[in-house]
Design a protein around this motif. Structure first.
Motif, PDB file in Angstrom:
ATOM      1  N   UNK A 255       0.728  -1.068   0.106  1.00  0.00           N
ATOM      2  CA  UNK A 255      -0.039   0.118  -0.313  1.00  0.00           C
ATOM      3  C   UNK A 255       0.529   0.921  -0.185  1.00  0.00           C
ATOM      4  N   UNK A 256       0.532   2.611  -0.727  1.00  0.00           N
ATOM      5  CA  UNK A 256       0.658   3.245  -0.429  1.00  0.00           C
ATOM      6  C   UNK A 256       1.030   4.012   0.639  1.00  0.00           C
ATOM      7  N   UNK A 257       0.307   3.573   1.071  1.00  0.00           N
ATOM      8  CA  UNK A 257       0.237   3.803   3.173  1.00  0.00           C
ATOM      9  C   UNK A 257       1.105   4.009   4.184  1.00  0.00           C
ATOM     10  N   UNK A 258       1.902   2.733   3.424  1.00  0.00           N
ATOM     11  CA  UNK A 258       2.506   1.590   4.020  1.00  0.00           C
ATOM     12  C   UNK A 258       4.037   2.989   3.658  1.00  0.00           C
ATOM     13  N   UNK A 259       4.322   3.537   2.684  1.00  0.00           N
ATOM     14  CA  UNK A 259       6.100   4.626   2.115  1.00  0.00           C
ATOM     15  C   UNK A 259       5.713   5.630   2.768  1.00  0.00           C
ATOM     16  N   UNK A 260       4.250   6.180   3.076  1.00  0.00           N
ATOM     17  CA  UNK A 260       3.969   7.970   3.794  1.00  0.00           C
ATOM     18  C   UNK A 260       4.389   7.514   5.373  1.00  0.00           C
ATOM     19  N   UNK A 261       3.992   6.493   5.485  1.00  0.00           N
ATOM     20  CA  UNK A 261       3.847   5.928   6.798  1.00  0.00           C
ATOM     21  C   UNK A 261       5.192   6.298   7.254  1.00  0.00           C
ATOM     22  N   UNK A 262       6.015   4.940   6.910  1.00  0.00           N
ATOM     23  CA  UNK A 262       7.122   5.093   6.921  1.00  0.00           C
ATOM     24  C   UNK A 262       8.426   5.985   6.853  1.00  0.00           C
ATOM     25  N   UNK A 263       8.186   7.431   6.092  1.00  0.00           N
ATOM     26  CA  UNK A 263       9.125   7.809   5.614  1.00  0.00           C
ATOM     27  C   UNK A 263       8.436   8.912   6.459  1.00  0.00           C
ATOM     28  N   UNK A 264       7.567   9.564   6.896  1.00  0.00           N
ATOM     29  CA  UNK A 264       6.714  10.431   7.659  1.00  0.00           C
ATOM     30  C   UNK A 264       6.578  10.262   9.162  1.00  0.00           C
ATOM     31  N   UNK A 265       6.335   8.762   9.550  1.00  0.00           N
ATOM     32  CA  UNK A 265       6.697   8.818  10.977  1.00  0.00           C
ATOM     33  C   UNK A 265       5.327   9.169  11.723  1.00  0.00           C
ATOM     34  N   UNK A 266       4.591   9.948  10.892  1.00  0.00           N
ATOM     35  CA  UNK A 266       2.612  10.488  11.729  1.00  0.00           C
ATOM     36  C   UNK A 266       1.802  10.143  11.122  1.00  0.00           C
ATOM     37  N   UNK A 267       0.543   9.553  12.034  1.00  0.00           N
ATOM     38  CA  UNK A 267      -0.409   9.378  10.726  1.00  0.00           C
ATOM     39  C   UNK A 267      -1.324   9.584  11.687  1.00  0.00           C
ATOM     40  N   UNK A 268      -2.534   9.638  10.891  1.00  0.00           N
ATOM     41  CA  UNK A 268      -4.198   9.980  11.858  1.00  0.00           C
ATOM     42  C   UNK A 268      -4.871   8.754  11.561  1.00  0.00           C
ATOM     43  N   UNK A 269      -5.611   8.055  12.984  1.00  0.00           N
ATOM     44  CA  UNK A 269      -6.513   7.653  12.551  1.00  0.00           C
ATOM     45  C   UNK A 269      -7.719   8.023  13.191  1.00  0.00           C
ATOM     46  N   UNK A 270      -9.216   7.710  11.455  1.00  0.00           N
ATOM     47  CA  UNK A 270      -9.441   8.120  12.014  1.00  0.00           C
ATOM     48  C   UNK A 270     -11.209   6.983  12.191  1.00  0.00           C
ATOM     49  N   UNK A 271     -11.789   7.195  13.316  1.00  0.00           N
ATOM     50  CA  UNK A 271     -13.316   6.788  12.486  1.00  0.00           C
ATOM     51  C   UNK A 271     -14.377   6.979  12.647  1.00  0.00           C
ATOM     52  N   UNK A 272     -14.447   6.215  11.261  1.00  0.00           N
ATOM     53  CA  UNK A 272     -15.800   6.211  10.819  1.00  0.00           C
ATOM     54  C   UNK A 272     -16.929   5.863  11.093  1.00  0.00           C
ATOM     55  N   UNK A 273     -18.331   6.573  10.958  1.00  0.00           N
ATOM     56  CA  UNK A 273     -19.232   5.465  11.062  1.00  0.00           C
ATOM     57  C   UNK A 273     -20.110   5.438   9.808  1.00  0.00           C
ATOM     58  N   UNK A 274     -21.442   4.537   9.626  1.00  0.00           N
ATOM     59  CA  UNK A 274     -21.897   3.453   8.921  1.00  0.00           C
ATOM     60  C   UNK A 274     -22.106   4.350   7.742  1.00  0.00           C
ATOM     61  N   UNK A 275     -22.833   5.996   7.917  1.00  0.00           N
ATOM     62  CA  UNK A 275     -22.733   7.309   6.776  1.00  0.00           C
ATOM     63  C   UNK A 275     -21.693   6.783   5.601  1.00  0.00           C
ATOM     64  N   UNK A 276     -20.354   6.912   6.014  1.00  0.00           N
ATOM     65  CA  UNK A 276     -19.129   6.974   5.465  1.00  0.00           C
ATOM     66  C   UNK A 276     -19.069   4.914   4.751  1.00  0.00           C
TER      67      UNK A 276
END
Ligand SMILES: Cc1cc2nc3c(=O)[nH]c(=O)nc-3n(C[C@H](O)[C@H](O)[C@H](O)COP(=O)(O)O)c2cc1C
Length: 178
Positions: free
Chosen positions: A57-78
């Motif tokens: 996943x592309x996210x792996x590359x960005x997470x590894x390089x930046x060492x930061x992220x946000x865990x967002x919690x969606x509900x059923x509407x999304x």
């Protein structure tokens, strides 16, 4: 016994704890969103969360390089946006504009907070010791945000292959947990 043998490929659908999260990442002008359900709490405070983010996943590359992220919690509407974000890669498109997801800046991290999610957890990568072997990142939550108006969030819980359970009724019993 009424149980039947289950193919091992179906085990994850029984154990995935949910809620499904939308992981946002950003690095040097690139940003991305990815649904993620393979995660687990490791510690209460500071909160530590173990997450599997595949190296495909592309996210792996960005997470590894930046060492930061946000865990967002969606509900059923999304749910439609959640599935759509999981069916394409941010290496090719900007999922924020493609799926109309608005953001607010992180306070402690460069990755954005998704406005349509009722909660967002700003994280830093605390340990990469198991990334090479299991693609597993240990994250520390450094700032947590939640909409006080959302009392009973109808979160999504992945049952595998596009099937979701939606959180419903809550029950409360006496607890000695501190
Ligand atoms: C409900 C759901 C849960 C998912 N959970 C994970 C997960 O825990 N880890 C992971 O690496 N990919 C997971 N995926 C797959 C990624 O979200 C998918 O491969 C995505 O397209 C990767 O996007 P990216 O290349 O833009 O990072 C999940 C997908 C869905 C729909």
């Amino acid at each position: 016994m009424t149980k039947k043998r289950l193919p091992l490929s179906k085990v994850y659908g029984l154990l995935e704890p949910g809620p499904v999260l939308l992981l946002t990442t950003a690095h040097r002008g690139s940003r991305n969103i990815m649904p993620m359900s393979w995660h687990s709490m490791l510690e209460f405070e500071p909160p530590l969360v173990a997450c599997v983010v595949s190296a495909r996943n592309y996210s792996h590359k960005l997470l590894r390089a930046s060492r930061h992220c946000v865990l967002n919690i969606p509900t059923v509407e999304l749910v439609k946006q959640v599935v759509a974000c999981g069916n394409c890669s941010g290496a090719q498109i900007d999922k924020f504009s493609k799926f109309g997801l608005s953001v607010s800046p992180g306070v402690q991290v460069a990755a954005p907070l998704l406005d349509d999610c009722f909660a967002s957890l700003e994280c830093r990568v605390a340990d990469t010791g198991l990334v090479r072997r299991y693609e597993l990142f240990v994250l520390e939550v450094v700032a947590a945000w939640s909409d006080p108006k959302v009392k009973e969030p109808r979160t999504l819980h992945h049952r595998g292959y596009g099937k979701f359970m939606v959180a419903g009724e809550s029950i409360k019993l006496p607890s000695k947990m501190r």
